[in-house]
Design a protein around this motif. Sequence first.
Motif, short mmCIF file in Angstrom:
data_model
loop_
_atom_site.label_atom_id
_atom_site.label_comp_id
_atom_site.label_asym_id
_atom_site.label_seq_id
_atom_site.Cartn_x
_atom_site.Cartn_y
_atom_site.Cartn_z
N CYS A 92 -3.39 0.98 3.12
CA CYS A 92 -2.21 0.95 2.38
C CYS A 92 -2.40 2.82 1.93
O CYS A 92 -2.94 3.32 1.73
N ALA A 93 -0.42 2.82 1.47
CA ALA A 93 -0.72 3.90 1.18
C ALA A 93 0.71 3.79 -0.31
O ALA A 93 1.83 2.65 0.16
N ASP A 145 6.22 2.96 -2.33
CA ASP A 145 7.33 4.06 -2.67
C ASP A 145 8.14 3.88 -3.68
O ASP A 145 9.03 3.16 -4.12
N HIS A 149 7.61 -0.56 5.07
CA HIS A 149 7.65 -0.15 3.63
C HIS A 149 8.14 -1.00 2.43
O HIS A 149 9.39 -1.55 2.95
N GLY A 170 2.06 2.15 7.70
CA GLY A 170 2.86 3.40 8.22
C GLY A 170 3.94 3.12 8.59
O GLY A 170 5.55 3.78 8.43
N THR A 225 3.27 -0.05 2.82
CA THR A 225 3.71 1.59 1.86
C THR A 225 4.35 0.91 0.48
O THR A 225 5.59 0.24 0.63
N SER A 237 -6.82 3.68 1.95
CA SER A 237 -5.67 3.76 1.79
C SER A 237 -5.02 5.29 1.46
O SER A 237 -6.56 6.41 0.88
N GLN A 238 -3.94 5.59 0.56
CA GLN A 238 -3.52 7.27 1.08
C GLN A 238 -2.25 6.82 -1.05
O GLN A 238 -1.86 6.12 -0.75
#
Length: 458
Positions: free
Chosen positions: A155-156, A129, A103, A100, A127, A177-178
Amino acid sequence: MALSRRALLATAFFGTASLAAAPAIGQAPRRATPGPLGPFGLDAAQFGLRPGSADDQSQQFQAALGEAARRDAPLVIAPGRYRISRVALPNGARLIGVPGATHLIAAQAGPLLVARGLERVALSGMTLDGLDIRVAGRDGLLNADDVADLGIRDCAFVHAGSVGLVLSRTGGSVEASQFRAMRESALFSLDSRGLQIERNQVEDCGNNGIQLWRSQPGDERSMVRGNRVERIRADAGGDGPNGNGISLYKAGGVIIEGNSLRDCALTFIRNNSGSGVQILGNQGRRCGECGIYAEFAFEGAIIANNLVEDCAQGANITNLDHGGRLSVFANNIIRNARKGLYPGVKEPIGGIGVHVEAEATVTGNVIENASETGISLGWSWGMRNLVATGNMVRKTGIGIAVSVVPKQRNALIAGNVIAEATRGAVVGTEYGKVVTGDLTKGPDARAAGVRVENNAVG
């Protein structure tokens, strides 16, 4: 220089090198000599990687990965935002961030990270993105090709311009993970070498959630367990390829177990031509077409202990014309299968609890509030060796419908409890039209080969 409490805490976690490598305001970053390993690994800041920089830091990131791999050490990345693009992961790469807080941001269209021809790679606490930058074709925030053991945990993957994670001929695990806000799907795997996809959260995808596909039918050996999948659209339309929470294509030997699915445009779980697939203990609420599908050239499907609510149709085990056969549908609860419209159709469809066609056993299920038919046995000539026993069917139009179109029929309908079936408890049909009387009240010559016995009707 004066040290704040936050700086001291950062130093304790990431090692003194992070603090030493940070330039004073207005100074150019200095090239640091890699120092000793901290308690968690090699600090990426030693290579000039700076959180919050507006620059593309792919080159610094690549250098840090190379040195960490050479020293067989994890690469630790401090909290912050780092703009990168198409950074190649070396064999043995291990990236560690703060969940979180660390990034990796797309510097341009295309994947942020690429892994090809590797034995082992691992990511945790990162993360990725994509900033919703549209990507042509099927490309991921991370692309992995021919990786024997890919490990992703905590992880995201967010705002992908196409797919979150694209895997080809890759094995390993994707856990805890998301995946959020994907234009296409969260995870797409082709010709897996065996994946564990467990305890992930998938939300707001344009066309599909989790996809396991094969170029040729084969033994996938993957497991999809304990994931939460919600709000899957069908932006690209079509009558099946899109709008699915979990989608299999030619992928055999997959276990799909204990997943929670909500609000899928078409289907919660769709198995197209995968043999030996088990769909066990999943829960789905609100989909536009059929909750669970086993269709086309599948052979051998176990669908058991699932709860499906608020769909056009509960389950469809179909396509004997393509070789779809051999199934068990047991101990499921199907509620509120209502005939209606779904994306891509012009006329209302559904209203059926479960439909099966060949070498199928339907047993121990509870089906309630199916507007048209509780259990549908066969369609046209696709009706062969069917069993419906020990089910409870309540509040339906027809309780159990059996096709009497084919000349050769073999079906057993016995020991079921059928209540409040307004159009008959057990009836013979031709293409959905009732052509016999209620077979629980007496035999009908048009239903030769269909045994109906010991059912309780109320």
